[in-house]
Design a protein around this motif. Structure first.
Motif, PDB file in Angstrom:
ATOM      1  N   LYS A 377       8.130-118.933  69.405  1.00  0.00           N
ATOM      2  CA  LYS A 377       8.269-119.662  68.144  1.00  0.00           C
ATOM      3  C   LYS A 377       8.080-121.161  68.339  1.00  0.00           C
ATOM      4  O   LYS A 377       7.581-121.865  67.448  1.00  0.00           O
ATOM      5  CB  LYS A 377       9.640-119.381  67.527  1.00  0.00           C
ATOM      6  CG  LYS A 377       9.847-119.980  66.154  1.00  0.00           C
ATOM      7  CD  LYS A 377      11.207-119.593  65.585  1.00  0.00           C
ATOM      8  CE  LYS A 377      11.415-120.182  64.195  1.00  0.00           C
ATOM      9  NZ  LYS A 377      12.748-119.799  63.633  1.00  0.00           N
ATOM     10  N   ALA A 378       8.438-121.666  69.533  1.00  0.00           N
ATOM     11  CA  ALA A 378       8.362-123.103  69.803  1.00  0.00           C
ATOM     12  C   ALA A 378       6.976-123.549  70.249  1.00  0.00           C
ATOM     13  O   ALA A 378       6.756-124.740  70.461  1.00  0.00           O
ATOM     14  CB  ALA A 378       9.395-123.480  70.867  1.00  0.00           C
ATOM     15  N   THR A 379       6.054-122.615  70.389  1.00  0.00           N
ATOM     16  CA  THR A 379       4.716-122.947  70.887  1.00  0.00           C
ATOM     17  C   THR A 379       3.671-122.724  69.802  1.00  0.00           C
ATOM     18  O   THR A 379       3.975-122.239  68.705  1.00  0.00           O
ATOM     19  CB  THR A 379       4.363-122.082  72.107  1.00  0.00           C
ATOM     20  OG1 THR A 379       4.265-120.710  71.693  1.00  0.00           O
ATOM     21  CG2 THR A 379       5.422-122.204  73.197  1.00  0.00           C
ATOM     22  N   VAL A 380       2.436-123.034  70.152  1.00  0.00           N
ATOM     23  CA  VAL A 380       1.328-122.851  69.218  1.00  0.00           C
ATOM     24  C   VAL A 380       1.065-121.368  68.952  1.00  0.00           C
ATOM     25  O   VAL A 380       0.399-121.020  67.974  1.00  0.00           O
ATOM     26  CB  VAL A 380       0.064-123.549  69.765  1.00  0.00           C
ATOM     27  CG1 VAL A 380      -0.502-122.782  70.955  1.00  0.00           C
ATOM     28  CG2 VAL A 380      -0.996-123.716  68.689  1.00  0.00           C
ATOM     29  N   LEU A 381       1.630-120.492  69.779  1.00  0.00           N
ATOM     30  CA  LEU A 381       1.446-119.051  69.571  1.00  0.00           C
ATOM     31  C   LEU A 381       1.980-118.615  68.209  1.00  0.00           C
ATOM     32  O   LEU A 381       1.443-117.686  67.593  1.00  0.00           O
ATOM     33  CB  LEU A 381       2.151-118.259  70.676  1.00  0.00           C
ATOM     34  CG  LEU A 381       1.649-118.484  72.110  1.00  0.00           C
ATOM     35  CD1 LEU A 381       2.421-117.609  73.091  1.00  0.00           C
ATOM     36  CD2 LEU A 381       0.163-118.205  72.208  1.00  0.00           C
ATOM     37  N   SER A 382       3.037-119.259  67.750  1.00  0.00           N
ATOM     38  CA  SER A 382       3.608-118.877  66.454  1.00  0.00           C
ATOM     39  C   SER A 382       2.633-119.115  65.313  1.00  0.00           C
ATOM     40  O   SER A 382       2.740-118.481  64.253  1.00  0.00           O
ATOM     41  CB  SER A 382       4.903-119.664  66.194  1.00  0.00           C
ATOM     42  OG  SER A 382       4.631-121.063  66.164  1.00  0.00           O
ATOM     43  N   LYS A 383       1.673-120.020  65.502  1.00  0.00           N
ATOM     44  CA  LYS A 383       0.693-120.323  64.457  1.00  0.00           C
ATOM     45  C   LYS A 383      -0.595-119.520  64.616  1.00  0.00           C
ATOM     46  O   LYS A 383      -1.260-119.213  63.626  1.00  0.00           O
ATOM     47  CB  LYS A 383       0.375-121.821  64.469  1.00  0.00           C
ATOM     48  CG  LYS A 383       1.581-122.733  64.243  1.00  0.00           C
ATOM     49  CD  LYS A 383       1.175-124.185  64.311  1.00  0.00           C
ATOM     50  CE  LYS A 383       2.351-125.118  64.058  1.00  0.00           C
ATOM     51  NZ  LYS A 383       3.408-124.982  65.097  1.00  0.00           N
ATOM     52  N   LEU A 384      -0.960-119.182  65.861  1.00  0.00           N
ATOM     53  CA  LEU A 384      -2.242-118.527  66.106  1.00  0.00           C
ATOM     54  C   LEU A 384      -2.123-117.011  66.253  1.00  0.00           C
ATOM     55  O   LEU A 384      -3.113-116.302  66.071  1.00  0.00           O
ATOM     56  CB  LEU A 384      -2.882-119.097  67.388  1.00  0.00           C
ATOM     57  CG  LEU A 384      -3.310-120.570  67.352  1.00  0.00           C
ATOM     58  CD1 LEU A 384      -3.976-120.951  68.666  1.00  0.00           C
ATOM     59  CD2 LEU A 384      -4.252-120.841  66.194  1.00  0.00           C
ATOM     60  N   SER A 385      -0.946-116.508  66.580  1.00  0.00           N
ATOM     61  CA  SER A 385      -0.812-115.077  66.869  1.00  0.00           C
ATOM     62  C   SER A 385      -0.804-114.250  65.590  1.00  0.00           C
ATOM     63  O   SER A 385      -0.452-114.731  64.506  1.00  0.00           O
ATOM     64  CB  SER A 385       0.480-114.815  67.644  1.00  0.00           C
ATOM     65  OG  SER A 385       0.459-115.470  68.887  1.00  0.00           O
ATOM     66  N   MET A 386      -1.177-112.982  65.734  1.00  0.00           N
ATOM     67  CA  MET A 386      -1.070-112.033  64.633  1.00  0.00           C
ATOM     68  C   MET A 386       0.417-111.806  64.337  1.00  0.00           C
ATOM     69  O   MET A 386       1.256-111.850  65.232  1.00  0.00           O
ATOM     70  CB  MET A 386      -1.762-110.720  65.011  1.00  0.00           C
ATOM     71  CG  MET A 386      -3.230-110.900  65.324  1.00  0.00           C
ATOM     72  SD  MET A 386      -4.045-109.399  65.966  1.00  0.00           S
ATOM     73  CE  MET A 386      -4.162-108.417  64.461  1.00  0.00           C
ATOM     74  N   LYS A 387       0.734-111.568  63.076  1.00  0.00           N
ATOM     75  CA  LYS A 387       2.131-111.487  62.655  1.00  0.00           C
ATOM     76  C   LYS A 387       2.797-110.233  63.204  1.00  0.00           C
ATOM     77  O   LYS A 387       2.339-109.118  62.990  1.00  0.00           O
ATOM     78  CB  LYS A 387       2.225-111.513  61.134  1.00  0.00           C
ATOM     79  CG  LYS A 387       1.847-112.853  60.525  1.00  0.00           C
ATOM     80  CD  LYS A 387       2.045-112.848  59.011  1.00  0.00           C
ATOM     81  CE  LYS A 387       1.688-114.203  58.412  1.00  0.00           C
ATOM     82  NZ  LYS A 387       1.879-114.220  56.936  1.00  0.00           N
ATOM     83  N   LYS A 388       3.896-110.454  63.911  1.00  0.00           N
ATOM     84  CA  LYS A 388       4.730-109.349  64.390  1.00  0.00           C
ATOM     85  C   LYS A 388       6.079-109.917  64.810  1.00  0.00           C
ATOM     86  O   LYS A 388       6.214-111.119  65.075  1.00  0.00           O
ATOM     87  CB  LYS A 388       4.073-108.622  65.563  1.00  0.00           C
ATOM     88  CG  LYS A 388       3.816-109.477  66.784  1.00  0.00           C
ATOM     89  CD  LYS A 388       3.182-108.637  67.882  1.00  0.00           C
ATOM     90  CE  LYS A 388       2.846-109.481  69.108  1.00  0.00           C
ATOM     91  NZ  LYS A 388       1.833-110.509  68.836  1.00  0.00           N
ATOM     92  N   LYS A 389       7.073-109.059  64.837  1.00  0.00           N
ATOM     93  CA  LYS A 389       8.414-109.436  65.276  1.00  0.00           C
ATOM     94  C   LYS A 389       8.816-108.539  66.431  1.00  0.00           C
ATOM     95  O   LYS A 389       8.793-107.324  66.300  1.00  0.00           O
ATOM     96  CB  LYS A 389       9.415-109.301  64.131  1.00  0.00           C
ATOM     97  CG  LYS A 389       9.146-110.228  62.951  1.00  0.00           C
ATOM     98  CD  LYS A 389      10.172-110.008  61.846  1.00  0.00           C
ATOM     99  CE  LYS A 389       9.908-110.935  60.662  1.00  0.00           C
ATOM    100  NZ  LYS A 389      10.886-110.700  59.555  1.00  0.00           N
ATOM    101  N   ILE A 390       9.174-109.164  67.543  1.00  0.00           N
ATOM    102  CA  ILE A 390       9.607-108.397  68.698  1.00  0.00           C
ATOM    103  C   ILE A 390      11.133-108.328  68.670  1.00  0.00           C
ATOM    104  O   ILE A 390      11.816-109.341  68.772  1.00  0.00           O
ATOM    105  CB  ILE A 390       9.113-109.024  70.016  1.00  0.00           C
ATOM    106  CG1 ILE A 390       7.599-109.243  69.949  1.00  0.00           C
ATOM    107  CG2 ILE A 390       9.482-108.145  71.196  1.00  0.00           C
ATOM    108  CD1 ILE A 390       6.809-107.985  69.694  1.00  0.00           C
ATOM    109  N   ARG A 391      11.656-107.119  68.523  1.00  0.00           N
ATOM    110  CA  ARG A 391      13.094-106.923  68.362  1.00  0.00           C
ATOM    111  C   ARG A 391      13.645-106.103  69.532  1.00  0.00           C
ATOM    112  O   ARG A 391      12.930-105.340  70.171  1.00  0.00           O
ATOM    113  CB  ARG A 391      13.394-106.181  67.064  1.00  0.00           C
ATOM    114  CG  ARG A 391      12.838-106.841  65.817  1.00  0.00           C
ATOM    115  CD  ARG A 391      13.294-106.078  64.575  1.00  0.00           C
ATOM    116  NE  ARG A 391      12.781-104.712  64.578  1.00  0.00           N
ATOM    117  CZ  ARG A 391      11.636-104.347  64.026  1.00  0.00           C
ATOM    118  NH1 ARG A 391      10.867-105.269  63.450  1.00  0.00           N
ATOM    119  NH2 ARG A 391      11.233-103.099  64.061  1.00  0.00           N
TER     120      ARG A 391
END
Length: 811
Positions: A377-391
């Motif tokens: 969440k603190a990196t650019v991955l949160s903006k570029l990655s496909m939407k998913k939640k790892i629980r």
């Protein structure tokens, strides 16, 4: 569990709901969770399904899901196993997948028969499981008569490099007298060379023959795997054309000449086999019903074209599994847009598409899962990655909070060694307790000492070995270091073929060192061996001289070396006598090969004491590093397997065949010009601490994970190569030999590539995760990633023994 009553069947398929019930029973029997609604939906192939993309987060059980989806195809839909393809990224992954499929199939068949179901054997051994390269080769050999009749074989990357080093002048130079041949023209294009120069190399790269071969291999791969599928059909110029007019034509010519060379020798390299298969895929379409692709996020454009090509047959289905947050191989030509753009490709082709997600991490504790999510969440991955939640599943333990250890690197190494020692890891088990698995993950695990001393990985190894702990590092980069068995044996082979002597060849008859392949006729005239008919890289002689010592050492070798040199003198003399006698019809031809010489040298105490055997040395050094025995052609082993047959010329000098000189030049260059991996046999990994790079750790998991060297600077090289060879024209320039760019999209993707490496490292941990950092270490890459630093900022500091400070992450 409530089960659906069924009527016994004989040699048939089963219904979908019954299949899922049996799967649940198998999973519970091996200690796993039952499928659940989401997983059943993923496994089931609907009537309108053509393309299924499974977005699978770290630790979500994607391999298990892929296996059941394959078995559903066989046991429910009744598809013949030989018409199903399963591709994976590595041979090891393919083997593991094949084993898992057999195990799950057998377990399900047993459950079915206990319920009175005479389920047909799905013949899982007939599944086509392997890397894409191996599958392309197998399918062409089976269904392409021209390919099969030609006896075409695939060579690996090492044999490709050896062939390039040996034959590149012949392959790429049309006119030997030309001032500027094809390779020279490409090397003169600084805007091209800078894209492939290692980001940490500020020198005049490529500096030597091996580095030139690396450059040629890389541009051939990028052109074949990216430009050909994306730009070739429309003749779109390479994006570099704007800076280097004519470079597109040069790259096309380079690839065509290389492919012609491969055809002439009935071989194909990894890139070209994919291109060849794509061109001939139409002949194979009717033989395939379902294609499964693991690690789809690491596809390159030619591989994407192949997998989309299957869909040109309406009956064929495609299932792909991957995680864009774990895409690490852009530097090898992969492109994340192959994964993220799959839906768009399907919509544009009017192909039905479905996406499913695996979002529960069954591997790690809740604390580790939360930490990895916070990093993402603190990196650019949160903006570029496909939407998913790892629980984390409800049953997951909370676990210890991920911690940051800071202090001097030496103190950190000693502290970690003590921790691991206390865990009981890194030792052969005594039968009382199974030790946890432990891994140290670093961006670089090279143990090669440089001008500035040891590396971070070497410091760790030394700390572990002081504790008596076992360490497994498959990428030590010390095989070419003076004093290693490889280095010493190279020097001895150099002495056998081309001994360095002192002779009055200097000014005024001064004694200097001379040898036959010194490429100076005046000096070579004093050598006891006839000079070769072509220039030989002097690297082997440099190794020989360093092994034997200075000029004084050449005259008076170390007492430990003298018996070896005398033994080789005798071998050389005996071979000459035997060869000459045989040529005159007075005896049998010599049978001793270079391999045999090596085996005899290894019997001496200097080598016997380090645990090297002839079999290990031959397999690991002469095959992995040079001779490419694992390649089907085995052609580059000629010099090893042929009997040595030196003769004596009219001047009384020893005369060697050209292939021996060719061997010596290539082998010496590889040893001296390449950072060679040590031979770490897989058996060394048993009960050892794993010292791995972020890339090597992908797909693995460990109880305890330490992560360090997270501070490398993102480099735009790989992103620029992807875009430029796709016909795009991103803005970039060259400064200090390095490619630079101020374009926001390029920088954002380069940063994402860097942060994915760290995310993969964090998600390998099952029970405990530790970040290690020396704030005062100025060595490259030894900094702390900005997002990791922010996650620990302001948290309480706990002092530990040895000047180590600990901070514990809080969600």
């Amino acid at each position: 569990m409530t089960t659906t009553p069924v009527t016994p069947m004989s040699g048939t398929t089963i219904q979908s709901d019954i299949f899922c019930e049996l799967v649940d029973q198998v999973l519970i029997g091996v200690g796993r969770q039952s499928l659940g609604t989401t997983y059943k939906q993923i496994i089931t192939v609907g009537p309108g399904d053509r393309v299924l993309q499974i977005l699978a987060g770290a630790g979500s059980g994607k391999t298990e899901m892929l296996v059941w989806r394959v078995l559903y195809e066989l046991m429910v839909l009744g598809t013949d196993a030989s018409r199903v393809i399963v591709t994976t990224f590595t041979r090891k992954a393919a083997t593991e997948l094949a084993i898992r499929t057999v195990e799950r199939s057998d377990a399900l068949l047993e459950r079915a028969r206990k319920r009175g179901l005479d389920l047909a054997d799905p013949h899982v051994h007939d599944l086509r499981i392997g890397t894409l390269h191996s599958l392309c080769d197998a399918l062409l050999a089976e269904f392409d008569a021209e390919y099969m009749s030609a006896g075409t074989e695939v060579i690996d990357e090492i044999e490709t490099r050896v062939r390039l080093a040996r034959d590149y002048r012949l392959i790429f130079t049309q006119d030997q007298s030309s001032v500027m041949n094809l390779i020279d023209r490409l090397l003169a294009r600084e805007e091209l060379v800078a894209l492939f120069r290692p980001p940490w190399d500020a020198g005049s790269w490529p500096r030597n023959t091996v580095q030139k071969m690396d450059f040629i291999q890389m541009i051939l791969g990028q052109h074949t795997e990216t430009w050909l599928p994306r730009c070739g059909p429309t003749h779109t110029p390479n994006g570099i054309e704007a800076k280097c007019p004519g470079v597109t034509n040069d790259l096309v010519e380079l690839q065509q000449r290389w492919e012609q060379y491969l055809d002439d020798n009935n071989i194909l390299d990894f890139a070209t086999i994919q291109h060849r298969f794509h061109l001939r895929q139409g002949d194979i379409l009717g033989h395939v019903d379902h294609v499964f692709v693991d690690e789809f996020q690491d596809m390159n454009p030619i591989q994407l074209s192949i997998h989309l090509g299957w869909l040109s047959r309406e009956e064929t289905r495609l299932t792909v599994v991957g995680d864009d947050d774990q895409a690490l191989y852009r530097f090898r030509g992969s492109d994340i847009t192959c994964f993220t753009g799959l839906e768009t490709n399907c919509l544009n082709a009017n192909i039905s598409y479905r996406r499913e997600k695996l979002e529960q991490n069954w591997r790690s504790t809740k604390s580790i899962i939360g930490f990895a999510g916070a990093f993402r969440k603190a990196t650019v991955l949160s903006k570029l990655s496909m939407k998913k939640k790892i629980r984390a599943p409800k049953t997951a333990p909370l676990g210890d909070p991920p911690r940051l250890l800071e202090g001097s690197w030496t103190s950190l190494c000693d502290h970690i060694a003590s921790e691991i020692d206390a865990l009981g890891a890194g030792r052969i088990p005594d039968g009382r307790l199974i030790a946890p698995s432990v891994a140290i993950l670093l961006f670089s695990t090279s143990e090669k000492e440089g001008r500035r001393g040891g590396t971070a990985a070497l410091d760790l190894r030394r700390a572990f070995e002081r504790k008596g702990l076992r360490v497994y590092n498959p990428r030590n980069k010390t095989a070419a270091r003076k004093g290693s068995p490889f280095y010493s044996l190279t020097a001895l082979l150099s002495y056998l073929i081309d001994p360095v002597i002192c002779a009055p060849a200097g000014n005024g008859g001064r004694d200097i060192m001379v040898w036959a392949s010194c490429n100076d006729p005046t000096m070579a005239a004093f050598a006891p061996v006839e000079p070769p008919s072509f220039n030989v890289t002097p690297a082997h002689a440099k190794i020989q001289k360093a092994y034997r010592g200075s000029t004084q050492g050449i005259k008076r070798p170390d007492p430990a070396v003298e018996p070896l040199l005398a033994y080789l003198d005798q071998i050389r003399s005996d071979l000459v006598i035997a060869t000459m006698a045989h040529q005159e019809g007075a005896g049998l031809a010599p049978r001793l090969t270079l391999s045999g010489v090596v085996a005899r040298l290894l019997a001496f105490p200097q080598f016997r004491g380090v645990g090297f055997s002839p079999a290990l040395f031959r397999e690991a050094l002469f095959t992995q590093f040079l001779e490419a025995n694992i390649a089907p052609t085995r052609r580059t082993r000629f010099s090893l397997d042929q009997p040595l047959a030196p003769t004596c010329n009219s001047a009384g000098k020893v005369s060697w065949p050209d292939e021996i000189w060719n061997f010596l030049g290539l082998f010496g260059a590889l040893i001296s010009e390449t950072d060679l991996d040590d031979v770490e046999d897989d058996t060394f990994a048993d009960d050892a601490i794993s010292l791995l790079t972020f890339h090597q750790a992908k797909g693995l998991e460990f109880d305890h994970v330490y992560v360090g060297l997270t501070g490398r600077q993102p480099a735009p090289h790989s992103v620029l190569r992807t875009k430029l060879f796709s016909g795009e024209r991103p803005i970039y320039y060259v400064a200090d030999g390095q490619a630079r760019s101020g374009e926001s999209a390029v920088l954002r993707h380069a940063l994402a590539d860097y942060e994915r490496e760290i995310y993969v490292a964090l998600t390998r941990a099952k029970q405990r995760l530790t970040i290690i950092h020396d704030p005062n270490d100025q060595r490259p890459m030894c900094g702390l990633n900005h997002a990791l630093d922010a996650l620990y900022e302001g948290l309480p500091v706990y002092p530990l023994i040895g000047g180590i400070a600990e901070r514990r992450w809080q969600s």
